[in-house]
Motif scaffolding. Structure first.
Motif, PDB file in Angstrom:
ATOM      1  N   GLY A 101       0.837  -1.347   0.247  1.00 10.62           N
ATOM      2  CA  GLY A 101       0.028  -0.110  -0.034  1.00 10.62           C
ATOM      3  C   GLY A 101       0.811   1.774  -0.334  1.00 10.62           C
ATOM      4  N   VAL A 102       0.171   2.168   0.145  1.00  9.09           N
ATOM      5  CA  VAL A 102       0.935   3.350   0.077  1.00  9.09           C
ATOM      6  C   VAL A 102       0.504   4.606   0.855  1.00  9.09           C
ATOM      7  N   GLU A 103       1.280   5.563   1.290  1.00  5.65           N
ATOM      8  CA  GLU A 103       0.499   6.435   2.644  1.00  5.65           C
ATOM      9  C   GLU A 103       0.535   8.043   1.838  1.00  5.65           C
ATOM     10  N   ILE A 104       0.005   8.707   1.891  1.00  2.00           N
ATOM     11  CA  ILE A 104       0.008  10.371   1.275  1.00  2.00           C
ATOM     12  C   ILE A 104       0.470  11.287   3.119  1.00  2.00           C
ATOM     13  N   HIS A 105       1.467  11.436   2.555  1.00  2.00           N
ATOM     14  CA  HIS A 105       1.503  12.636   4.011  1.00  2.00           C
ATOM     15  C   HIS A 105       1.159  14.341   4.139  1.00  2.00           C
ATOM     16  N   SER A 106       0.067  14.005   5.101  1.00  2.00           N
ATOM     17  CA  SER A 106      -0.191  15.673   4.874  1.00  2.00           C
ATOM     18  C   SER A 106      -0.264  15.899   7.063  1.00  2.00           C
ATOM     19  N   ALA A 107       0.892  16.102   7.241  1.00  2.00           N
ATOM     20  CA  ALA A 107       1.116  15.684   9.308  1.00  2.00           C
ATOM     21  C   ALA A 107       2.481  16.959   8.471  1.00  2.00           C
ATOM     22  N   HIS A 108       2.531  16.895  10.196  1.00  2.00           N
ATOM     23  CA  HIS A 108       4.037  18.004  10.754  1.00  2.00           C
ATOM     24  C   HIS A 108       4.260  18.546   9.508  1.00  2.00           C
ATOM     25  N   GLY A 109       3.609  19.467   9.004  1.00  3.80           N
ATOM     26  CA  GLY A 109       3.711  20.775   8.278  1.00  3.80           C
ATOM     27  C   GLY A 109       4.407  20.625   7.334  1.00  3.80           C
ATOM     28  N   TYR A 110       4.289  19.739   6.541  1.00  4.90           N
ATOM     29  CA  TYR A 110       4.928  18.964   5.092  1.00  4.90           C
ATOM     30  C   TYR A 110       4.012  20.124   3.931  1.00  4.90           C
ATOM     31  N   PHE A 111       4.304  19.773   2.657  1.00  5.32           N
ATOM     32  CA  PHE A 111       3.110  20.608   1.644  1.00  5.32           C
ATOM     33  C   PHE A 111       2.017  20.459   2.270  1.00  5.32           C
ATOM     34  N   LEU A 112       1.406  18.935   1.846  1.00  2.87           N
ATOM     35  CA  LEU A 112      -0.240  19.164   1.528  1.00  2.87           C
ATOM     36  C   LEU A 112      -1.354  19.349   3.497  1.00  2.87           C
ATOM     37  N   ASN A 113      -0.077  19.484   4.480  1.00  2.00           N
ATOM     38  CA  ASN A 113      -0.179  19.491   5.765  1.00  2.00           C
ATOM     39  C   ASN A 113      -0.226  21.404   5.631  1.00  2.00           C
ATOM     40  N   GLN A 114       0.796  22.214   4.710  1.00  2.00           N
ATOM     41  CA  GLN A 114       0.822  23.733   4.491  1.00  2.00           C
ATOM     42  C   GLN A 114      -0.800  24.387   3.795  1.00  2.00           C
ATOM     43  N   PHE A 115      -1.449  23.595   3.177  1.00  2.00           N
ATOM     44  CA  PHE A 115      -2.706  23.513   2.646  1.00  2.00           C
ATOM     45  C   PHE A 115      -3.650  23.040   3.464  1.00  2.00           C
ATOM     46  N   LEU A 116      -3.498  22.530   4.205  1.00  2.00           N
ATOM     47  CA  LEU A 116      -4.640  22.234   4.854  1.00  2.00           C
ATOM     48  C   LEU A 116      -4.805  23.392   5.975  1.00  2.00           C
ATOM     49  N   SER A 117      -3.921  23.649   6.641  1.00  2.00           N
ATOM     50  CA  SER A 117      -3.503  24.903   7.627  1.00  2.00           C
ATOM     51  C   SER A 117      -3.959  26.177   7.137  1.00  2.00           C
ATOM     52  N   PRO A 118      -4.561  27.017   7.666  1.00  2.00           N
ATOM     53  CA  PRO A 118      -4.795  28.697   7.477  1.00  2.00           C
ATOM     54  C   PRO A 118      -3.268  29.295   8.848  1.00  2.00           C
ATOM     55  N   PRO A 177      -4.662  -0.953  -1.183  1.00  2.00           N
ATOM     56  CA  PRO A 177      -4.485   0.123   0.183  1.00  2.00           C
ATOM     57  C   PRO A 177      -3.727   1.750  -0.239  1.00  2.00           C
ATOM     58  N   VAL A 178      -4.679   3.081   0.895  1.00  2.00           N
ATOM     59  CA  VAL A 178      -4.812   3.725   0.421  1.00  2.00           C
ATOM     60  C   VAL A 178      -4.484   4.604   1.431  1.00  2.00           C
ATOM     61  N   PHE A 179      -3.223   5.109   2.150  1.00  2.00           N
ATOM     62  CA  PHE A 179      -3.854   5.775   3.953  1.00  2.00           C
ATOM     63  C   PHE A 179      -3.043   7.112   3.351  1.00  2.00           C
ATOM     64  N   LEU A 180      -3.701   7.634   4.530  1.00  2.00           N
ATOM     65  CA  LEU A 180      -3.380   9.136   4.649  1.00  2.00           C
ATOM     66  C   LEU A 180      -2.839   9.800   6.028  1.00  2.00           C
ATOM     67  N   ARG A 181      -1.745  10.236   5.980  1.00  2.00           N
ATOM     68  CA  ARG A 181      -0.996  10.711   7.288  1.00  2.00           C
ATOM     69  C   ARG A 181      -2.211  12.129   7.703  1.00  2.00           C
ATOM     70  N   LEU A 182      -2.660  12.523   8.353  1.00  2.00           N
ATOM     71  CA  LEU A 182      -3.223  13.842   8.977  1.00  2.00           C
ATOM     72  C   LEU A 182      -2.936  14.876   9.855  1.00  2.00           C
ATOM     73  N   GLY A 183      -1.907  16.032   9.502  1.00  2.00           N
ATOM     74  CA  GLY A 183      -1.745  16.753  11.063  1.00  2.00           C
ATOM     75  C   GLY A 183      -3.027  17.168  11.335  1.00  2.00           C
ATOM     76  N   VAL A 213      -3.355   9.456  11.765  1.00  2.00           N
ATOM     77  CA  VAL A 213      -3.279  10.642  12.853  1.00  2.00           C
ATOM     78  C   VAL A 213      -2.263  10.910  13.719  1.00  2.00           C
ATOM     79  N   SER A 214      -1.755  12.433  13.582  1.00  2.00           N
ATOM     80  CA  SER A 214      -0.829  12.740  13.807  1.00  2.00           C
ATOM     81  C   SER A 214      -0.522  14.394  13.895  1.00  2.00           C
ATOM     82  N   GLY A 215       0.007  15.246  14.924  1.00  2.00           N
ATOM     83  CA  GLY A 215       0.123  16.254  14.745  1.00  2.00           C
ATOM     84  C   GLY A 215       0.205  17.336  13.295  1.00  2.00           C
TER      85      GLY A 215
END
Length: 330
Positions: free
Chosen positions: A162-179, A215-221, A252-254
């Motif tokens: 499977g593969v996990e998309i990283h959107s946590a810990h202040g990286y690229f996708l997390n930067q779009f997520l966070s105001p 399987p596709v996982f997503l790590r979410l800050g 789930v992470s920060g």
């Protein structure tokens, strides 16, 4: 039966128990991001005996501009596939399943490492790094979305489960997520639905690359734990959308707090986030954060805080942790 020892089926992926080794950067790759003997030995040691049902490989860069640090693992071009095959084979031989985490560092990258100007959703300072990135235009966003899809294909071709998309810990996708870092006024900024638009595009690109049965996982800050940052309310909305888009597991992470919560060292400190998300989605949720004791892992599962438990530092520091934990519950 122990909660930690229960198997779990995720699509066509069968996990023998609920114990996960979360992604932890090792800086053991070759200079160009290729798989080194050192990295093969490291994952061989961690997976021995198959006590950990799922090993998530450390964040790997999808393109040169998205490289976070020196000696980071690469999934950026087809030349790395052969080396990555050796990595998946080592872990499978030991009896564990394994997926790869794919990432773009965005404004957390540095010109010193990448040789390129850092990029991000908006030209505002990265709260963890202080860098001010180039603000991406829509064509550039499309290029990065495609790079995520291409990276996911390589993960599948290299024999991972499977593969996990990283959107946590202040990286690229997390930067779009966070105001805190997304100040855009187009369709990629503003309300939570706009701020996760790129995530949905990435999920679609990944799905198209790997097919329906991978399987596709997503790590979410899931929270920044900072004034004006991402909140759990945002992340509940996001998680429901991710499930609808075809994500199989939310990990789930920060957010901009990283993988810690300042001033909180209790075992499973992200459990308020996982519990809130788990109530709203029907897909499995992974909880990590300061868990060092098998009994604590067992209790968190029993209380319905999560479906899977990630144990990072304890396994990093002691390769026999999983064996000892599982034998203590049998």
């Amino acid at each position: 039966m122990s909660y930690l020892l229960k198997p779990l089926q995720i699509g066509n992926l069968t996990l023998s128990n609920r114990l996960v080794m979360p992604p932890m950067a090792t800086a053991r790759s070759k200079e160009d991001g290729g798989v080194s003997q050192e990295i093969l030995d490291y994952y061989d040691e961690k997976s021995r005996g198959g006590y950990i049902s799922l090993i998530i490989i450390e964040h790997s860069f999808i393109s040169q501009e998205g490289k976070a640090s020196k000696n980071q693992l690469s999934v950026a071009d087809d030349s790395v596939i052969e080396g990555l095959k050796k990595l998946s084979e080592v872990i499978h031989k030991n009896g564990s399943k394994t997926i790869m985490q794919i990432n773009h560092a965005g404004s957390a990258a540095t010109e010193e490492v990448t040789g390129k100007t850092p990029v991000g959703p908006s030209a505002v300072s990265n709260p963890r790094k202080g860098t001010i990135p180039h603000e991406l235009n829509k064509d550039e966003i499309k290029g990065i979305v495609k790079a995520f899809g291409d990276a996911a294909r390589r993960v599948k071709e290299a024999g991972f489960d499977g593969v996990e998309i990283h959107s946590a810990h202040g990286y690229f996708l997390n930067q779009f997520l966070s105001p805190l870092t997304n100040k855009r006024t187009d369709e990629y900024g503003g309300n939570i639905h706009n701020r996760i638009r790129i995530h949905l595009e990435v999920i679609k690109a990944v799905r198209e690359s790997v097919g329906e049965d991978f399987p596709v996982f997503l790590r979410l800050g899931a929270s920044d734990y900072r004034e004006g940052g991402t909140t759990i309310e945002d992340s509940i909305i996001a998680s429901k959308e991710f499930e609808r888009a075809g994500v199989d597991v939310i990990d789930v992470s920060g957010g901009f707090c990283g993988y810690v919560i300042p001033g909180n060292s209790e075992q499973g400190y992200f459990s308020p986030l996982t519990e809130a998300i788990k109530k709203e989605v029907s897909i499995p949720v992974i909880l990590t954060g300061g868990i060092t004791d098998a009994k604590a892992a067992e209790r968190l599962l029993e209380e319905g805080k999560a479906d899977l438990i990630g144990v990072g530092r304890a396994i990093y520091n002691n390769s026999n942790w999983a064996k000892e934990a599982i034998e203590s519950l049998r």
